[in-house]
Design an enzyme around this catalytic site. Structure first.
Site, PDB file in Angstrom:
ATOM      1  CE1 TYR A  80      -3.868  -2.028   0.125  1.00  0.00           C
ATOM      2  CE2 TYR A  80      -2.162  -3.454   1.113  1.00  0.00           C
ATOM      3  CZ  TYR A  80      -3.827  -2.956   0.304  1.00  0.00           C
ATOM      4  OH  TYR A  80      -4.249  -4.592   0.388  1.00  0.00           O
ATOM      5  CB  SER A  81       1.522   4.320  -2.226  1.00  0.00           C
ATOM      6  OG  SER A  81       0.736   2.906  -3.635  1.00  0.00           O
ATOM      7  CB  CYS A 251       0.509   6.383  -9.035  1.00  0.00           C
ATOM      8  SG  CYS A 251       0.391   5.083  -7.620  1.00  0.00           S
ATOM      9  CD  GLU A 305       5.434   2.010  -6.950  1.00  0.00           C
ATOM     10  OE1 GLU A 305       5.852   0.912  -7.443  1.00  0.00           O
ATOM     11  OE2 GLU A 305       5.612   2.655  -5.676  1.00  0.00           O
ATOM     12  CE1 TYR A 307      -2.826   0.219  -6.692  1.00  0.00           C
ATOM     13  CE2 TYR A 307      -1.303   1.148  -6.794  1.00  0.00           C
ATOM     14  CZ  TYR A 307      -2.374   0.972  -6.687  1.00  0.00           C
ATOM     15  OH  TYR A 307      -2.927   2.438  -6.215  1.00  0.00           O
TER      16      TYR A 307
HETATM   17  P1  FAD Z   1      -6.789  -9.575  -3.158  1.00  0.00           P
HETATM   18  O1  FAD Z   1      -7.267 -10.761  -2.051  1.00  0.00           O
HETATM   19  O2  FAD Z   1      -5.611  -9.679  -3.673  1.00  0.00           O
HETATM   20  O3  FAD Z   1      -7.631 -10.532  -4.705  1.00  0.00           O
HETATM   21  C1  FAD Z   1      -7.026  -9.316  -6.150  1.00  0.00           C
HETATM   22  C2  FAD Z   1      -7.614 -10.129  -6.929  1.00  0.00           C
HETATM   23  O4  FAD Z   1      -7.730 -11.928  -8.085  1.00  0.00           O
HETATM   24  C3  FAD Z   1      -9.243  -9.914  -7.081  1.00  0.00           C
HETATM   25  O5  FAD Z   1     -10.054  -9.053  -7.613  1.00  0.00           O
HETATM   26  C4  FAD Z   1      -9.584 -11.042  -7.934  1.00  0.00           C
HETATM   27  O6  FAD Z   1      -9.738 -10.671  -8.899  1.00  0.00           O
HETATM   28  C5  FAD Z   1      -8.375 -12.351  -7.617  1.00  0.00           C
HETATM   29  N1  FAD Z   1      -8.726 -12.987  -7.133  1.00  0.00           N
HETATM   30  C6  FAD Z   1      -8.070 -13.258  -6.165  1.00  0.00           C
HETATM   31  N2  FAD Z   1      -8.266 -14.537  -5.107  1.00  0.00           N
HETATM   32  C7  FAD Z   1      -9.318 -14.811  -5.903  1.00  0.00           C
HETATM   33  C8  FAD Z   1     -10.588 -16.276  -5.865  1.00  0.00           C
HETATM   34  N3  FAD Z   1      -9.899 -16.819  -4.974  1.00  0.00           N
HETATM   35  N4  FAD Z   1     -11.241 -16.044  -6.573  1.00  0.00           N
HETATM   36  C9  FAD Z   1     -11.501 -15.332  -7.852  1.00  0.00           C
HETATM   37  N5  FAD Z   1     -10.419 -14.463  -7.427  1.00  0.00           N
HETATM   38  C10 FAD Z   1      -9.951 -14.737  -6.908  1.00  0.00           C
HETATM   39  N6  FAD Z   1      -4.219  -0.755  -3.289  1.00  0.00           N
HETATM   40  C11 FAD Z   1      -4.557   0.335  -2.615  1.00  0.00           C
HETATM   41  O7  FAD Z   1      -6.342   0.112  -2.487  1.00  0.00           O
HETATM   42  N7  FAD Z   1      -3.948   1.275  -2.035  1.00  0.00           N
HETATM   43  C12 FAD Z   1      -2.929   2.026  -2.497  1.00  0.00           C
HETATM   44  O8  FAD Z   1      -2.270   2.514  -2.219  1.00  0.00           O
HETATM   45  C13 FAD Z   1      -2.518   0.372  -2.925  1.00  0.00           C
HETATM   46  N8  FAD Z   1      -0.975   0.907  -3.646  1.00  0.00           N
HETATM   47  C14 FAD Z   1       0.141  -0.623  -4.119  1.00  0.00           C
HETATM   48  C15 FAD Z   1       1.072   0.232  -4.113  1.00  0.00           C
HETATM   49  C16 FAD Z   1       1.819  -0.920  -4.908  1.00  0.00           C
HETATM   50  C17 FAD Z   1       3.100  -0.797  -5.187  1.00  0.00           C
HETATM   51  C18 FAD Z   1       1.308  -2.724  -5.277  1.00  0.00           C
HETATM   52  C19 FAD Z   1       2.467  -3.735  -6.361  1.00  0.00           C
HETATM   53  C20 FAD Z   1       0.063  -2.250  -5.263  1.00  0.00           C
HETATM   54  C21 FAD Z   1      -0.838  -1.635  -4.714  1.00  0.00           C
HETATM   55  N9  FAD Z   1      -2.178  -1.639  -4.073  1.00  0.00           N
HETATM   56  C22 FAD Z   1      -2.780  -0.567  -3.798  1.00  0.00           C
HETATM   57  C23 FAD Z   1      -3.179  -3.175  -4.350  1.00  0.00           C
HETATM   58  C24 FAD Z   1      -2.649  -3.865  -3.120  1.00  0.00           C
HETATM   59  O9  FAD Z   1      -1.523  -4.273  -2.917  1.00  0.00           O
HETATM   60  C25 FAD Z   1      -3.348  -5.312  -4.053  1.00  0.00           C
HETATM   61  O10 FAD Z   1      -3.019  -5.296  -4.574  1.00  0.00           O
HETATM   62  C26 FAD Z   1      -5.236  -4.399  -3.294  1.00  0.00           C
HETATM   63  O11 FAD Z   1      -5.739  -3.975  -1.994  1.00  0.00           O
HETATM   64  C27 FAD Z   1      -5.904  -6.394  -3.718  1.00  0.00           C
HETATM   65  O12 FAD Z   1      -5.470  -7.009  -2.571  1.00  0.00           O
HETATM   66  P2  FAD Z   1      -6.263  -7.913  -1.396  1.00  0.00           P
HETATM   67  O13 FAD Z   1      -5.963  -8.832  -0.706  1.00  0.00           O
HETATM   68  O14 FAD Z   1      -7.822  -6.648  -1.154  1.00  0.00           O
HETATM   69  O15 FAD Z   1      -7.329  -8.545  -2.851  1.00  0.00           O
END
Ligand code: FAD
Ligand code: A2P
Length: 307
Positions: A80-81, A251, A305, A307
């Protein structure tokens, strides 16, 4: 062109094997009432950790959600940024913030809620989280930040680092120009809108442009994506896009960068890009989407950046 001097930053003070505990200090919604998206501003208290004064805006922190993935292994960290300035949220060194969107999707007819984003958005003040980082050593403001103008492109939570960077720049003594171009689906998703509008009112060198994809259609019926600003705002952006001390930061959603590259080329700013292969022979009007994705790299004047 002034030399771009990036600051030396610290990396991975805390790792997934050895994370630190941070405490939630704030967690409030920052998408407006009625928005189909739920985005929250979350502040962590890092008192007593080695992260104090060592996390810079532009970097990210990792969060380790509790529980196990389907494969029986602990959930992996998510990044998370940081959205607070280097001096800390509200000038408090022990506070750092981020901006989190709840991931909510319908997949194969069932509701899927993202693991980490929903865990974080549900946290209450006083709750503890396991944190790693910081991570990222390039998406940073230069040490000689006052030598440059900035064009910031953000979609959705891609706004997070720019909130902190704009606070850094507008603190004092900065005479360059900053334009923030923000893309989101609806007006209710203009994150930190009041803050940026106030910034614009108070600083003649800060411009805030909004690109609302679904509510405001282009004349040809297509979505009003933010790369259109390069054309729409040509008269105001041209003087500083042409000046050799302007840097571009991108970003947010992966994919947005390619359209920005294409529009930079179409509008006559190839100096921000490194073109390869067939693109060198063709006019930007004739570039195919696949070529744009494969054969353009950003020059050192672009920071991204996605994602
Ligand atoms: P996850 O559970 O990881 O799911 C993500 C996606 O994967 C889903 O939408 C779905 O499409 C798929 N998926 C995963 N599991 C399943 C399953 N069992 N069945 C079906 N589909 C599935 N996010 C922010 O909100 N704010 C930020 O500032 C931010 N900054 C970032 C900075 C960087 C450098 C990077 C790389 C990412 C950043 N992100 C940010 C994104 C964050 O890291 C997460 O990827 C995001 O919040 C989603 O994570 P999650 O665990 O909620 O979703
Ligand atoms: P849309 O979803 O209408 O296609 P959020 O993260 O809040 O959903 O916001 C992301 C914003 O970025 C939305 O307005 C989205 O439009 C827009 N968007 C999606 N894909 C691109 C792209 N390739 N280039 C620029 N903007 C994009």
């Amino acid at each position: 062109m002034p030399e771009i001097v990036l600051p030396e930053v610290e990396l991975n003070i805390y790792t997934p094997k050895d994370p630190v505990e941070a405490t939630i200090a704030e967690n409030y919604i920052c998408s407006a009432e009625g928005s189909p998206n739920f985005v929250r501003h979350i502040t962590f208290d890092i008192t007593g950790t080695d992260l104090v004064d060592r996390v810079k805006v532009g970097q990210a922190v990792g969060i380790l959600p509790p529980g196990e993935a389907d494969n029986g292994r602990p959930h992996k960290l998510r990044l998370y940024s940081v959205s607070s300035p280097n001096e800390g949220e509200g000038g408090k060194r022990h506070l750092i913030s981020t901006t989190v969107k709840r991931v909510v999707e319908e997949i194969d007819g069932s509701l899927y809620t993202g693991v980490c984003s929903n865990y974080m958005c549900d946290l209450k003040v006083g709750d503890k989280v396991r944190m790693t980082g910081p991570s990222g050593k390039r998406f940073l403001l230069p040490e000689n930040k006052n030598d440059f103008n900035y064009l910031f492109f953000a979609t959705g939570t891609g706004i997070a680092p720019f909130r902190g960077m704009i606070m850094e720049l507008m603190k004092s003594g900065y005479n360059g120009n900053v334009t923030l171009i923000f893309g989101c689906p609806y007006r209710t998703d203009l994150l930190y809108k009041d803050f940026f509008e106030k910034m614009e009112e108070e600083n003649s060198n800060f411009q805030y442009l909004k690109y609302i994809s679904r509510e405001d259609r282009r004349e040809d019926g297509t979505k009003n994506y933010l790369h259109n600003a390069i054309k729409d705002q040509k008269s105001t952006l041209d003087p500083y896009l042409k000046s050799d001390n302007t840097l571009i930061y991108i970003c947010g959603l992966k994919g947005m960068e390619s359209s920005i590259y294409h529009h930079l080329a179409l509008q006559g700013y190839p100096e921000y890009l490194v073109l390869k292969g067939d693109l060198l022979e063709k006019s930007p009007e004739d570039w195919e989407w696949e070529e744009i994705k494969k054969l353009i790299k950003p020059s050192p004047r672009i920071f991204e950046e996605v994602y």
